[in-house]
Write a protein that holds these residues in place. Structure first.
Motif, PDB file in Angstrom:
ATOM      1  N   GLN A  10      36.132  63.330  73.678  1.00  0.00           N
ATOM      2  CA  GLN A  10      35.254  64.210  74.281  1.00  0.00           C
ATOM      3  C   GLN A  10      34.990  63.712  75.928  1.00  0.00           C
ATOM      4  OE1 GLN A  10      32.057  64.816  71.917  1.00  0.00           O
ATOM      5  NE2 GLN A  10      33.052  66.420  70.297  1.00  0.00           N
ATOM      6  N   ARG A  11      34.775  62.350  75.970  1.00  0.00           N
ATOM      7  CA  ARG A  11      34.479  61.780  77.293  1.00  0.00           C
ATOM      8  C   ARG A  11      35.644  62.046  78.058  1.00  0.00           C
ATOM      9  NH1 ARG A  11      30.427  56.941  76.938  1.00  0.00           N
ATOM     10  NH2 ARG A  11      31.306  56.353  78.948  1.00  0.00           N
ATOM     11  N   THR A  58      42.681  61.343  92.092  1.00  0.00           N
ATOM     12  CA  THR A  58      41.235  60.662  91.963  1.00  0.00           C
ATOM     13  C   THR A  58      40.760  60.793  90.780  1.00  0.00           C
ATOM     14  OG1 THR A  58      40.623  61.155  94.323  1.00  0.00           O
ATOM     15  CG2 THR A  58      38.806  60.341  93.028  1.00  0.00           C
ATOM     16  N   PHE A  59      40.823  62.140  90.231  1.00  0.00           N
ATOM     17  CA  PHE A  59      40.315  62.175  88.703  1.00  0.00           C
ATOM     18  C   PHE A  59      41.417  61.636  87.859  1.00  0.00           C
ATOM     19  CE2 PHE A  59      37.364  65.141  90.679  1.00  0.00           C
ATOM     20  CZ  PHE A  59      36.193  65.073  89.976  1.00  0.00           C
ATOM     21  N   VAL A  60      42.315  61.251  88.018  1.00  0.00           N
ATOM     22  CA  VAL A  60      43.562  60.718  87.089  1.00  0.00           C
ATOM     23  C   VAL A  60      42.954  59.176  86.973  1.00  0.00           C
ATOM     24  CG1 VAL A  60      45.827  59.691  86.592  1.00  0.00           C
ATOM     25  CG2 VAL A  60      45.537  62.257  87.333  1.00  0.00           C
ATOM     26  N   ILE A  61      42.538  58.781  88.206  1.00  0.00           N
ATOM     27  CA  ILE A  61      41.844  57.212  88.008  1.00  0.00           C
ATOM     28  C   ILE A  61      40.683  57.443  87.146  1.00  0.00           C
ATOM     29  CG2 ILE A  61      41.006  55.702  89.448  1.00  0.00           C
ATOM     30  CD1 ILE A  61      42.715  56.586  91.841  1.00  0.00           C
ATOM     31  N   ARG A  62      39.970  58.125  87.314  1.00  0.00           N
ATOM     32  CA  ARG A  62      38.606  58.317  86.470  1.00  0.00           C
ATOM     33  C   ARG A  62      38.807  58.524  85.148  1.00  0.00           C
ATOM     34  NH1 ARG A  62      33.858  62.194  87.105  1.00  0.00           N
ATOM     35  NH2 ARG A  62      33.541  61.250  85.208  1.00  0.00           N
ATOM     36  N   LEU A  63      39.894  59.493  84.762  1.00  0.00           N
ATOM     37  CA  LEU A  63      40.384  59.593  83.400  1.00  0.00           C
ATOM     38  C   LEU A  63      40.957  58.357  82.768  1.00  0.00           C
ATOM     39  CD1 LEU A  63      40.970  62.477  82.046  1.00  0.00           C
ATOM     40  CD2 LEU A  63      43.411  62.048  82.427  1.00  0.00           C
ATOM     41  N   HIS A 137      48.477  62.680  76.945  1.00  0.00           N
ATOM     42  CA  HIS A 137      48.863  61.708  76.469  1.00  0.00           C
ATOM     43  C   HIS A 137      48.010  60.527  76.244  1.00  0.00           C
ATOM     44  CE1 HIS A 137      52.748  63.142  77.912  1.00  0.00           C
ATOM     45  NE2 HIS A 137      52.858  62.680  79.107  1.00  0.00           N
ATOM     46  N   LEU A 138      46.980  60.395  77.131  1.00  0.00           N
ATOM     47  CA  LEU A 138      45.871  59.378  76.843  1.00  0.00           C
ATOM     48  C   LEU A 138      45.135  59.673  75.162  1.00  0.00           C
ATOM     49  CD1 LEU A 138      44.219  58.904  80.277  1.00  0.00           C
ATOM     50  CD2 LEU A 138      46.172  57.850  79.236  1.00  0.00           C
ATOM     51  N   CYS A 139      44.764  60.936  75.017  1.00  0.00           N
ATOM     52  CA  CYS A 139      44.158  61.528  73.940  1.00  0.00           C
ATOM     53  C   CYS A 139      45.129  61.168  72.817  1.00  0.00           C
ATOM     54  CB  CYS A 139      43.803  63.166  74.006  1.00  0.00           C
ATOM     55  SG  CYS A 139      42.395  63.205  75.119  1.00  0.00           S
TER      56      CYS A 139
END
Lengths: 149, 145
Positions: A10-11, A58-63, A137-139
């Motif tokens: 969820q985060r 920028t948000f991909v970095i945070r993700l 992909h990350l999830c």
């Protein structure tokens, strides 16, 4: 404190949701300043355009940071040691421990390389991966961790 | 009763009403999903709300064979809606549908996808029912296959 898989998922998803909200706000601002740039004060139009162009990256970095933090917290439970400093080793090590399929691992490495290109501004070309695809992909990788640890 | 106490009671009432509405939705979807052959498991999600504070809300995991879905509460209020809950294809967390409460009923907005990641279009919202949920779950299974 025990960690729950779904809280971490969820985060990660929450970062993408924040991107969507920010994307909407920035798009509205870009549209508005075409008619009235005086609202910017000391900022320039090019500052806003630059922000808009780099927003998804920028948000991909945070993700990826959220994803990596979860993995680093899981590593001691899985391996009984401190996590490796190199992210590549972290991903490979947990993939081996959790028997994560090669194609899932390869897609996460692709996101990592894209993240690296954004952070380090490498000159060699890296294929951009949209944030929704990155999250997916990350999830898929992260969901291979146990429900609770 | 002081103003602060009145506000606290109001906040509790708002939260109670939302959680009641949400729990009724999760109950209904869980029953429909089970009748459609999906196994279900409830989990809790910690919600942060600037008006009513933090609280735990119910969410629902559903699985049929290798297809998994998550019904996840998103927010108590949104423009034109008194509650938003999303339906995701798991584990990728891809958008499948958004369910919102308006005019006294839950409505379902199905997001079509042409890839595993990018929502492409939304069809008109339909009243949430066992049938409309079945349509979405069937499309989700087809997409996941």
């Amino acid at each position: 404190m025990p960690h729950k898989l779904f809280v971490w998922l969820q985060r990660i998803r929450g970062v993408e949701r924040e991107y969507s909200a920010t994307r909407l706000a920035v798009d509205r601002l870009v549209a508005t300043i075409q008619h009235d740039a005086t609202i910017l004060g000391e900022l320039r139009v090019r500052d806003i355009r630059h922000t808009s162009e780099r927003l998804e990256g920028t948000f991909v970095i945070r993700l990826f940071a959220e994803f990596e933090t979860g993995l680093r917290l899981f590593w001691p439970t899985a391996r009984g040691t401190d996590p490796p400093s190199r992210t590549r080793d972290l991903l490979d090590g947990l993939a081996a421990t959790r028997r994560i399929p090669h194609n899932v691992l390869a897609r996460v490495h692709a996101v990592r390389e894209y993240r690296n290109s954004l952070v380090h501004e490498r000159e060699e070309p890296t294929v951009p991966i949209p944030i929704a695809e990155s999250r997916s992909h990350l999830c898929q990788y992260f969901s291979r961790l146990p429900p609770e640890w | 009763m002081s103003t602060a106490e009145i506000q606290k009671v109001n906040v509790q009432e708002v939260q109670r009403e939302w959680l009641g509405r949400l729990t009724a939705l999760v109950d209904a979807v869980e029953q429909w999903a089970q009748e459609l052959g999906w196994s279900t498991r409830r989990i809790e999600k910690r919600m942060e709300d600037s008006e009513v504070g933090s609280y735990q809300a119910p969410a629902l995991l559903m699985q049929e064979e290798t297809t998994r879905a998550l019904l996840e509460p998103i927010g108590r209020s949104a423009p034109g809606a008194d509650g938003v809950v999303d339906l995701y294809l798991m584990p990728a967390y891809d958008d499948i549908a958004s369910i919102y409460f308006a005019n006294g009923a839950w409505h379902l907005l199905h997001t079509s996808v042409d890839s595993a990641h990018a929502p492409t279009s939304q069809v008109e919202a339909k009243p949430l029912s066992k049938e409309t949920l079945h349509d979405v779950l069937r499309a989700m299974r087809k997409h996941a296959a």
